[in-house]
Design a protein around this motif. Structure first.
Motif, short mmCIF file in Angstrom:
data_model
loop_
_atom_site.label_atom_id
_atom_site.label_comp_id
_atom_site.label_asym_id
_atom_site.label_seq_id
_atom_site.Cartn_x
_atom_site.Cartn_y
_atom_site.Cartn_z
N ARG A 140 -3.91 -25.56 13.22
CA ARG A 140 -2.52 -25.16 13.49
C ARG A 140 -2.28 -23.68 13.24
O ARG A 140 -1.14 -23.23 13.37
CB ARG A 140 -1.58 -26.00 12.63
CG ARG A 140 -1.62 -27.47 13.00
CD ARG A 140 -1.03 -28.36 11.94
NE ARG A 140 -0.93 -29.73 12.41
CZ ARG A 140 -1.88 -30.64 12.28
NH1 ARG A 140 -3.04 -30.31 11.70
NH2 ARG A 140 -1.71 -31.86 12.74
N THR A 141 -3.29 -22.95 12.85
CA THR A 141 -3.18 -21.52 12.63
C THR A 141 -4.34 -20.83 13.33
O THR A 141 -5.25 -21.47 13.85
CB THR A 141 -3.16 -21.18 11.13
OG1 THR A 141 -4.36 -21.68 10.52
CG2 THR A 141 -1.95 -21.78 10.45
N ASP A 142 -4.32 -19.49 13.30
CA ASP A 142 -5.28 -18.73 14.10
C ASP A 142 -6.28 -17.93 13.28
O ASP A 142 -7.35 -17.60 13.76
CB ASP A 142 -4.52 -17.78 15.04
CG ASP A 142 -3.57 -18.54 15.94
OD1 ASP A 142 -4.04 -19.10 16.94
OD2 ASP A 142 -2.36 -18.60 15.63
N GLN A 143 -5.92 -17.62 12.03
CA GLN A 143 -6.83 -16.88 11.17
C GLN A 143 -6.41 -17.10 9.73
O GLN A 143 -5.38 -17.70 9.45
CB GLN A 143 -6.85 -15.40 11.53
CG GLN A 143 -5.51 -14.69 11.39
CD GLN A 143 -5.52 -13.31 12.04
OE1 GLN A 143 -5.73 -13.18 13.25
NE2 GLN A 143 -5.30 -12.27 11.23
N VAL A 144 -7.23 -16.59 8.81
CA VAL A 144 -7.08 -16.83 7.38
C VAL A 144 -7.02 -15.50 6.65
O VAL A 144 -7.85 -14.61 6.89
CB VAL A 144 -8.27 -17.66 6.85
CG1 VAL A 144 -8.23 -17.75 5.33
CG2 VAL A 144 -8.32 -19.02 7.48
N TRP A 145 -6.05 -15.36 5.74
CA TRP A 145 -6.11 -14.25 4.81
C TRP A 145 -7.09 -14.66 3.71
O TRP A 145 -6.79 -15.47 2.86
CB TRP A 145 -4.74 -13.93 4.25
CG TRP A 145 -4.71 -12.80 3.26
CD1 TRP A 145 -4.06 -12.80 2.07
CD2 TRP A 145 -5.36 -11.53 3.36
NE1 TRP A 145 -4.26 -11.60 1.41
CE2 TRP A 145 -5.08 -10.81 2.19
CE3 TRP A 145 -6.19 -10.94 4.32
CZ2 TRP A 145 -5.55 -9.51 1.95
CZ3 TRP A 145 -6.68 -9.66 4.09
CH2 TRP A 145 -6.36 -8.97 2.93
N THR A 146 -8.27 -14.10 3.75
CA THR A 146 -9.41 -14.60 3.00
C THR A 146 -9.27 -14.44 1.50
O THR A 146 -9.68 -15.31 0.74
CB THR A 146 -10.69 -13.86 3.48
OG1 THR A 146 -10.66 -13.75 4.91
CG2 THR A 146 -11.92 -14.60 3.06
N SER A 147 -8.70 -13.33 1.07
CA SER A 147 -8.54 -13.07 -0.36
C SER A 147 -7.58 -11.91 -0.55
O SER A 147 -7.54 -10.99 0.27
CB SER A 147 -9.89 -12.73 -1.01
OG SER A 147 -9.73 -12.41 -2.38
N ASP A 148 -6.82 -11.93 -1.65
CA ASP A 148 -6.01 -10.77 -2.01
C ASP A 148 -6.87 -9.62 -2.52
O ASP A 148 -6.37 -8.50 -2.68
CB ASP A 148 -4.98 -11.15 -3.08
CG ASP A 148 -3.78 -11.89 -2.50
OD1 ASP A 148 -3.63 -11.92 -1.27
OD2 ASP A 148 -3.00 -12.45 -3.30
N VAL A 169 -11.95 -16.23 12.24
CA VAL A 169 -10.76 -16.59 11.47
C VAL A 169 -10.68 -15.81 10.16
O VAL A 169 -9.70 -15.95 9.42
CB VAL A 169 -10.70 -18.10 11.17
CG1 VAL A 169 -10.80 -18.91 12.45
CG2 VAL A 169 -11.77 -18.54 10.17
N MET A 170 -11.67 -14.97 9.88
CA MET A 170 -11.77 -14.31 8.56
C MET A 170 -11.12 -12.93 8.60
O MET A 170 -11.71 -11.94 8.99
CB MET A 170 -13.23 -14.19 8.14
CG MET A 170 -13.42 -13.68 6.72
SD MET A 170 -15.16 -13.57 6.26
CE MET A 170 -15.68 -12.13 7.21
#
Length: 706
Positions: free
Chosen positions: A512-520, A542-543
């Motif tokens: 349901r999403t397109d990419q990921v905020w991998t880490s702060d 997605v990274m």
């Protein structure tokens, strides 16, 4: 399927998964999971049989879906409490039903109670993944009372016998996610999971097991994952008799679910695969599955993003955002994202969450003028949102304190000065859809950074009762429903999942999403380890990875821009620094590196990934991508090491008889040379934090004797 023996074969591209319906025992018995075998052999394979004694669980470790009942002593996949307080289940298995698209369903029912469940197996086309899930139905009347599902796993995956077993997983914490860990699998139960209401920074819902001698590109791997975005647990059970099985379950041990007469429950999907090609092949297979069958828009190239958070924090305004947008566009950014601080009452993290209209002091004309300028500059416009959260200092909280996740009569614990809204309630997700719809439509929003900045505490359904903690299952499902409705209405909208970095990452949210905020954590050195662990399951497209200021705002480490860019170019490139402080030389170098990234972007985002050298195992880290006729190799040396030079880098996944030209030097190499002898590395700059990008292009076939 062989009807006479009840044996079913599920064939993937390179493996076979086989089981047998044992109606006498009331069980579905596992037969084989490994290299392909024919059905004629599978029907004759013996079932596992433990030494028969009064202390043994004769079926333990051998069933596809073990229930809590009979002589079973391992962790069950299914545990129930009926209205009269009893719990044992006595299963009666029916004949398998073969549906279209390699989909098999096995009906099972309790012999004397009004409960039926269906075991689903499906093999998506052109891959090596097997999907499993279960549907439960309360088939009784009001006179039968309610049924409490104490445990309802998506699947139990038995694996073959081997002399030794090793378990692979990732662990970590906020800003230290995805640390790959491998250790011997002990006899007993090894459980990973999250009680936090989201998948968590501390583990991720997948594990792999191997015989202990598997490497990156050789050896057997059995990998199991769970597509759930709430609490979860995965248990690897190893019996003293030598059986190993993996139990994948959404929720945690206290997350129970009540079924009333006529109601049903469907579990999340568990996906698994087997390979003889090592951890790298396992990863590429899962990457292919996620791109082909899970991601909403896998064929798109993700844009180069600029995010304003580290430049302005909460001190946002129309003027400073437009100034940043103009600089970002000049660098070559394609998406501008306005982060936290843009909405009413939001001057710090203590207030405003829940009041999702523009801040009148910061954006007196609203957000539309900024959005219009961003679009005029040729970029898409994005916003940070955190729809599942609320501050007590907000109009929403004052109007609807009952919308919180909380235990009635108990104090609600604030984390980051915020509380969690109950997305298992339709009125809450309807409210969220209403303001999101208005926000997107009125401001021409193209992209949402969807954040989730704290874990659950005192999480229970407002009504209480025996299934009060079902929110650990149902909150994520409410989120899914909201995202589905929003994306249906705005098909052009793209969404990044974020939970303080990588706190909510799984195949369920990725559908349901397109990419990921991998880490702060944007430290370029730390990111090598984070991204290595992330890539075990998730593909590069997605990274999301940012280039931020130096010294790094989190770690204080000073790293050259080239190294920072090369780290972020291994995924979806983003920029997160304060561009008003970058020198002209830095801006020029950044623009040049962004142009290079756009040239290799199809290779990185859509290509096969090969982890050549893992971080921490030597002076260099290296990763390779292959797509069509192009190859990209990224190499990093975090610190200078005295000693002999690095040997040539042996590439993978090339055509042995093809020629490959180095696009920087023009030098040509045969594929078999690059994979056998290796790629002679370019000379890296002296000192710490050195890196390089090598681009190769396949030019022609040289022939076997060339």
């Amino acid at each position: 399927m062989d009807e006479s023996t009840g044996t079913v074969l599920l064939n993937t591209a390179h493996s076979t998964y086989a089981f047998r319906v044992d109606r006498t025992a009331g069980a579905v018995r596992h037969v084989h999971w490994g290299l392909p075998i024919p059905l004629t052999d599978a029907v004759s394979l013996p079932l596992w049989s433990e030494h028969d004694n009064s202390f043994a669980g004769l079926l333990d470790g051998t069933e596809e879906y073990p229930v809590d009942g009979g002589a079973r002593f391992a962790v069950p996949a299914f545990e129930v409490r009926f209205a009269d307080g009893s719990s044992p289940v006595e299963a009666a298995v029916q004949n398998p039903v073969l549906l279209q698209d390699n989909h098999v369903v096995i009906p099972v029912e309790d012999r004397s109670r009004p409960l039926t469940w269906y075991l689903h197996y499906r093999v998506p086309a052109d891959g090596d993944v097997v999907q499993r899930w279960v549907e439960f139905f309360h088939t009784g009347t009001e006179d039968d009372g309610d049924i409490l599902l104490v445990r309802s796993a998506s699947a139990h995956w038995p694996v073959p016998q081997r002399s030794h077993w090793r378990l692979s997983s990732v662990h970590g914490s906020w800003s230290a996610e995805s640390r790959l860990h491998r250790s011997p699998l002990p006899v007993g139960e090894t459980t990973l999971g999250s009680r936090r209401g989201h998948t968590g920074h501390h583990a991720n819902p997948w594990i792999a097991v191997d015989p202990g001698d598997t490497g990156e590109e050789h050896g057997e791997v059995w990998l199991v994952a769970l597509a759930t975005s709430g609490s979860w647990r995965i248990t690897a059970q190893r019996t003293a008799a030598g059986r190993v099985g993996i139990l994948a379950c959404e929720g945690h041990e206290a997350a129970e679910l009540l079924l009333r007469p006529g109601q049903q429950h469907r579990t999340s999907v568990s996906l698994a695969q087997y390979t003889t090609g090592g951890f790298g092949t396992a990863s590429r297979s899962i990457h292919r599955h996620l791109r082909t069958h899970v991601l909403p828009h896998p064929g798109e190239l993700r844009p180069v993003l600029y995010n304003s958070w580290e430049a302005t924090s909460f001190e946002v305004s129309e003027d400073n955002q437009i100034a940043l947008a103009r600089r970002a566009a000049a660098l070559g950014a394609e998406l501008f994202v306005l982060d936290d601080g843009w909405f009413r009452g939001r001057d710090d993290d203590r207030s405003g969450l829940g009041d999702w209209t523009s801040h009148p002091g910061k954006f007196p004309r609203g957000l539309r003028p900024l959005a219009d300028e961003v679009h005029r500059l040729g970029m898409a416009f994005g916003l940070w949102v955190e729809p599942e959260m609320v501050n007590t200092d907000s109009d929403l909280y004052r109007a609807h304190p009952e919308w919180l996740l909380h235990v009635p009569g108990r104090t609600s614990t604030e984390l980051r000065h915020q509380l969690v809204l109950d997305f298992s309630r339709r009125e809450v997700t309807d409210w969220a859809l209403q303001w999101l719809r208005r926000l997107v439509r009125e401001n021409g929003v193209d992209f949402l950074k969807w954040d989730f900045n704290r874990s659950f505490t005192e999480a229970a359904a407002r009504t209480g009762g025996p299934d009060a903690r079902k929110v650990h299952l149902e909150h994520a499902r409410g989120l899914y429903d909201l995202l589905d409705r929003l994306r249906t209405e705005f098909p052009q909208l793209r969404i990044e999942t974020c939970a303080g970095g990588g706190g909510r990452v799984d195949p369920g949210i990725l559908s349901r999403t397109d990419q990921v905020w991998t880490s702060d954590n944007t430290d370029a050195v730390d990111r090598l380890t984070i991204q290595h662990g992330f890539s075990q399951l998730y593909p590069a497209n997605v990274m999301s990875a940012w280039v931020t200021d130096s010294p790094n705002p989190l770690t204080g480490r000073t790293v050259p821009m080239r190294f920072r860019f090369h780290g972020a170019m291994a995924g979806v490139l983003g920029i997160g620094g304060d561009l008003t402080r970058w020198t002209d030389a830095e801006l020029t170098e950044a623009a040049s590196l962004i142009r290079v990234y756009k040239e290799i972007r199809p290779v990185v985002q859509h290509g096969q990934q090969f982890r050549l050298l893992a971080p921490g195992e030597g002076p260099l880290t290296a990763v390779q991508y292959v797509h069509a006729d192009q190859v990209a190799v990224l190499v990093w040396r975090p610190s200078t090491v005295f000693g002999p030079g690095q040997p040539p880098l042996r590439l993978r996944g090339l055509e042995a008889e093809a020629l490959y030209r180095d696009e920087e030097t023009g030098r040509q190499w045969h594929g078999r040379t690059l994979m056998g002898f290796g790629l002679p590395l370019p000379e890296l700059p002296s000192g710490d934090y050195a890196s390089a990008l090598v681009r190769l292009r396949k030019t022609d076939s040289a022939g076997p004797d060339a």
